[in-house]
Design an enzyme around this catalytic site. Sequence first.
Site, PDB file in Angstrom:
ATOM      1  N   ARG A   1      64.038 -37.836  -4.923  1.00 11.18           N
ATOM      2  CA  ARG A   1      63.554 -36.904  -3.897  1.00 11.18           C
ATOM      3  C   ARG A   1      63.339 -35.540  -4.538  1.00 11.18           C
ATOM      4  NH1 ARG A   1      66.941 -33.479  -0.115  1.00 11.18           N
ATOM      5  NH2 ARG A   1      65.369 -32.482   1.160  1.00 11.18           N
TER       6      ARG A   1
ATOM      7  N   HIS B   1      60.699 -26.732   1.200  1.00 12.60           N
ATOM      8  CA  HIS B   1      62.117 -26.622   0.839  1.00 12.60           C
ATOM      9  C   HIS B   1      62.370 -25.153   0.474  1.00 12.60           C
ATOM     10  CE1 HIS B   1      65.752 -29.011  -0.808  1.00 12.60           C
ATOM     11  NE2 HIS B   1      66.073 -27.731  -0.873  1.00 12.60           N
TER      12      HIS B   1
ATOM     13  N   ASN C   1      62.853 -29.303   4.858  1.00 15.09           N
ATOM     14  CA  ASN C   1      64.241 -29.464   4.466  1.00 15.09           C
ATOM     15  C   ASN C   1      65.120 -28.490   5.245  1.00 15.09           C
ATOM     16  OD1 ASN C   1      66.428 -30.381   2.495  1.00 15.09           O
ATOM     17  ND2 ASN C   1      66.470 -28.172   2.217  1.00 15.09           N
TER      18      ASN C   1
END
Length: 522
Positions: free
Chosen positions: A117, A162, A207
């Site tokens: 990931r 993210h 995220n």
Amino acid sequence: MKSPTIFLFFFLISTSSLLLEASNNGGGGSKLEEKEDPHIKRSDFPPGFFFGASTSSYQIEGAYLADAKSLSNWDVFCHSAEGCGGHGENGDIADDHYHRFLKDIEMMHSLGLKAYRFSISWARILPSGRCGEVNPAGIKFYNKIIDNLILKGIEPFVTLFHNEFPQVLEEKHGSWLHPEMKEEFVHFAEICFKSFGDRVKHWITINEPNIFTQFAYELGLFPPSRCSEPVGDCVAGNSDVEPLIVMHNLLLAHGKAAKLYHQHFQPKQGGSIGLVMHCLMNEPLTDSDLDRKAARRALAFNIGWSLDPIIFGEYPKVMREYLGTKLPCFTADEKKFLKNSTDFIGINHYTTAYTKDCSTNSSCPPTANRAIRGFLEMVGERDGVPIGEPTKVKGLTVVPRGMGEIVNYLKIRYHNKPMFITENGYSSPDVHGRGIKELVNDVKRVKFHEAYLASLAKSIREGADVRGYFVWSLMDNYEWLQGYDVKFGLFYVDRRTLTRVPKLSAKWYKNFLKNNSDVIHQ
Ligand SMILES: *[C@@H]1O[C@H](CO)[C@@H](O)[C@H](O)[C@H]1NC(C)=O
Ligand SMILES: *[C@@H]1O[C@H](CO)[C@@H](O)[C@H](O)[C@H]1NC(C)=O
Ligand SMILES: *[C@@H]1O[C@H](CO)[C@@H](O)[C@H](O)[C@H]1NC(C)=O
């Protein structure tokens, strides 16, 4: 503002009444379970289960100006006069993964990882946002990563946002405070689906939206550093209102990107799309009704805040009760596209905390005693006994039973929607002044993963639909405000030479994955 005590407020959750019973009555049982050597094996998990490791772009890539990338919000933040924490360290070079990715992929392969990931740096793909051109060098870089992963039989799990976006979007719109940001995001997502979706079958839109909103707009610790009293003394912001607006825009951005994917890409590409949450587990501090309710409320305010809208189409009722019109509303059309807009739930799980009701007790600190926090406080001990062993990161104590508890909670609340543990990891305490020999002999990290995996395996045996587990992190990296002192990696990274050295935990993971063994070969 950056005082360590604030770390406990970062993590807010709770638990269903069912689990409350279990943890209260079964405390002795779970303690026993934690003491036993778990002897966990690969074969305790289903055959197709994805075992992998996680990273994110800013934390590992470096090359912050390479090949027409623009400055991200974090580049600008770290280069500002105030800096970004971690003794003036930053992600300019990080682990230089940008130039070392081939070796890093070889390293993953050597462990036997079946999944990886990582996140895509928005500023590499669209240096000027949606009004500018796509940067071919950015596309090329991620194509090489994806192709090489697949060549090695490693499934790419790709995060789109993210913590990091082109700074130009901050300057142009005020980023996530403005609804326009979701159009920027959907455009970015579409380019990624088009460019990589023939090979990427697991997409993550965002995220930890709960941590991002809290750190950037409530505590003011992440860029754009916005907050207000009593939480912090930022130049601008409103800690009681802005996190709600930002989360609203993030959820709509997720919903629109997911709708686009479901309608125009999924039928041909056949992948899935989800969102990753920071999922702390909460247990009530005492047996009182108030603390039990506070623990349930904490869950709704931390996790339900994001997951209820993208699964049921509405914020949790208890948030509406406490926040009234401060909590934004979804239109009928928005509810329609938000509902069931996530194919899976990504769970970043590290720790469990006790939860104390503040609605009737003015002894709580003013930062916790607020509507947006659900009038509750997180504490790390009960009757002077810590909930778990400390780690390098304040508040992230080791509580293995919480893994099974959080999975069971999500299983019940969201009708067993497919789940992935997208992050779980251990940061070694006392890294200062330690040599490499000590740092790579990470017995405690091995014990941590074994104990959390044992708890996870139990919840899977009991029916939870969990399909993967990702260690945070593949290698030591830039840990945001805390720089390079916080080390979560399976691989040690020498800060001078950037050489990667496998820790004991890497060897353990390899033996676990390749030999189905629980023995650690030194
Ligand atoms: C939600 O979406 C999934 C696919 O991700 C589908 O299988 C399921 O039937 C949908 N559920 C509802 C209630 O629409
Ligand atoms: C308020 O909280 C304090 C500290 O946790 C505790 O000692 C006290 O008993 C609480 N009072 C009430 C009325 O719950
Ligand atoms: C796998 O098992 C073999 C035989 O016991 C052993 O020699 C080898 O070191 C193990 N692999 C790992 C990664 O520990």
